[in-house]
Design a protein around this motif. Sequence first.
Motif, short mmCIF file in Angstrom:
data_model
loop_
_atom_site.label_atom_id
_atom_site.label_comp_id
_atom_site.label_asym_id
_atom_site.label_seq_id
_atom_site.Cartn_x
_atom_site.Cartn_y
_atom_site.Cartn_z
N SER A 18 0.81 -1.21 0.00
CA SER A 18 0.00 0.00 0.00
C SER A 18 0.85 1.26 0.00
CB SER A 18 -0.93 0.00 1.22
OG SER A 18 -0.16 0.10 2.42
N GLN A 19 2.14 1.13 0.19
CA GLN A 19 3.00 2.30 0.18
C GLN A 19 3.04 2.89 -1.22
OE1 GLN A 19 6.71 0.78 1.68
NE2 GLN A 19 6.22 1.29 3.78
N ASP A 20 2.63 4.14 -1.33
CA ASP A 20 2.58 4.78 -2.63
C ASP A 20 3.86 5.55 -2.88
OD1 ASP A 20 0.42 7.28 -4.21
OD2 ASP A 20 1.93 5.91 -5.01
N CYS A 25 7.98 13.04 -2.28
CA CYS A 25 9.20 13.84 -2.23
C CYS A 25 10.17 13.24 -1.22
CB CYS A 25 8.89 15.28 -1.84
SG CYS A 25 7.80 16.15 -2.99
N MET A 26 11.44 13.38 -1.50
CA MET A 26 12.46 12.95 -0.55
C MET A 26 12.46 13.81 0.70
SD MET A 26 15.96 12.04 -2.60
CE MET A 26 15.64 13.13 -3.99
N PHE A 94 16.20 17.82 -11.82
CA PHE A 94 15.67 16.46 -11.71
C PHE A 94 15.68 16.00 -10.26
CE2 PHE A 94 16.54 11.85 -11.65
CZ PHE A 94 15.48 11.37 -12.41
N TYR A 95 16.79 16.22 -9.58
CA TYR A 95 16.92 15.79 -8.18
C TYR A 95 15.96 16.55 -7.27
CZ TYR A 95 18.97 15.36 -3.51
OH TYR A 95 19.16 15.16 -2.17
N GLU A 96 15.88 17.85 -7.44
CA GLU A 96 15.09 18.67 -6.54
C GLU A 96 13.59 18.61 -6.84
OE1 GLU A 96 16.28 20.14 -3.96
OE2 GLU A 96 18.44 20.18 -4.39
N CYS A 97 13.21 18.47 -8.12
CA CYS A 97 11.82 18.65 -8.52
C CYS A 97 11.04 17.36 -8.76
CB CYS A 97 11.76 19.50 -9.79
SG CYS A 97 12.51 21.14 -9.64
N SER A 98 11.71 16.28 -9.13
CA SER A 98 10.99 15.08 -9.55
C SER A 98 10.18 14.44 -8.43
CB SER A 98 11.97 14.04 -10.12
OG SER A 98 11.25 12.88 -10.50
N PRO A 99 8.88 14.17 -8.67
CA PRO A 99 8.05 13.48 -7.67
C PRO A 99 7.98 11.97 -7.89
CG PRO A 99 6.64 14.34 -9.38
CD PRO A 99 8.06 14.66 -9.80
N HIS A 100 8.78 11.46 -8.83
CA HIS A 100 8.66 10.05 -9.22
C HIS A 100 9.93 9.25 -8.94
CE1 HIS A 100 4.93 11.32 -10.87
NE2 HIS A 100 5.45 11.93 -11.92
N GLU A 213 6.09 3.78 -12.48
CA GLU A 213 5.03 2.77 -12.36
C GLU A 213 5.54 1.38 -12.73
OE1 GLU A 213 1.96 4.18 -14.91
OE2 GLU A 213 1.05 5.46 -13.38
N TYR A 214 6.35 1.32 -13.79
CA TYR A 214 6.90 0.04 -14.23
C TYR A 214 7.73 -0.61 -13.13
CZ TYR A 214 10.05 -3.17 -16.64
OH TYR A 214 10.80 -4.27 -16.99
N TYR A 215 8.61 0.17 -12.49
CA TYR A 215 9.47 -0.39 -11.46
C TYR A 215 8.71 -0.68 -10.16
CZ TYR A 215 13.53 0.25 -14.42
OH TYR A 215 14.43 0.15 -15.44
N ILE A 216 7.73 0.15 -9.86
CA ILE A 216 6.91 -0.11 -8.67
C ILE A 216 6.12 -1.39 -8.84
CG2 ILE A 216 4.90 0.70 -7.38
CD1 ILE A 216 5.99 3.55 -7.78
N ASN A 217 5.50 -1.56 -10.01
CA ASN A 217 4.72 -2.78 -10.26
C ASN A 217 5.61 -4.02 -10.23
OD1 ASN A 217 2.31 -1.39 -10.52
ND2 ASN A 217 2.52 -1.12 -12.73
N GLY A 218 6.84 -3.89 -10.74
CA GLY A 218 7.76 -5.00 -10.68
C GLY A 218 8.11 -5.37 -9.25
#
Length: 242
Positions: A18-20, A25-26, A94-100, A213-218
């Motif tokens: 269930s962890q989304d 954000c870090m 990328f480091y500061e802004c990415s939410p994924h 999503e691909y890596y989370i599903n894996g």
Amino acid sequence: MRVAVLVLLLSISRGSLSQDKLNMCMDAKHHKVKPGPEGKLYLQCAPWRDNACCTANTSVEAHDDNSYLYNFNWNHCGGMSPKCKKHFVQDTCFYECSPHLGPWIQAVDQSWRKERILNVPLCMEDCHEWWEDCKDEVTCKANWHKGWDWSSGINQCPKGSKCRKWTDVYPTPKSMCEQIWSQSYLYTTHSKTSGRCMQLWFTGPNPNTKVAEYYINGARRQSSFSVASLLLLATSSLSALI
């Protein structure tokens, strides 16, 4: 007893799944607590304006030499060319802004952050273009995360080090991408169209959403398989005891 153990294992399984990690954000120096729209992100950070972990002020500072973000001096071995520097600005955005980046966030015990990224799979084009545009630069260190002389308040080459050609320090794009930030990035042979690698910069909708999503599903499939195996083992063991 058997039922209690099974219920416990199932609850652990549900909790882990269930962890989304897709939109987060870090826990780091300048990151927001939660991602959200930032309509005024500056220049090379602008692609993240619809959903970002950085603020507008952070995006402005990401473009400045010796900004307040980390007091990091790109020009530690002389002036860095604009074509090379743009990649470091993109890397910072990328480091500061990415939410994924959730699938690759790891806990750390550091004074300036509690989490970092590790082995984020970068698209081959990004690593090659970065290295190609910086290959005529010079630097005194392979790992820019640590080992600097900070006595002046900004990073300087440590005593005894020498400024060397970029290609001597990083003979390949792979060596640069993986070494420069302590394995934050993982070099891959995946292209930007593969859906299997993260892009440092983009135009239009964020392509990294589907990659995460691909890596989370894996990871979820692997977790489900592990839990199923554990349940089978527990059931067999309990049956033997009854």
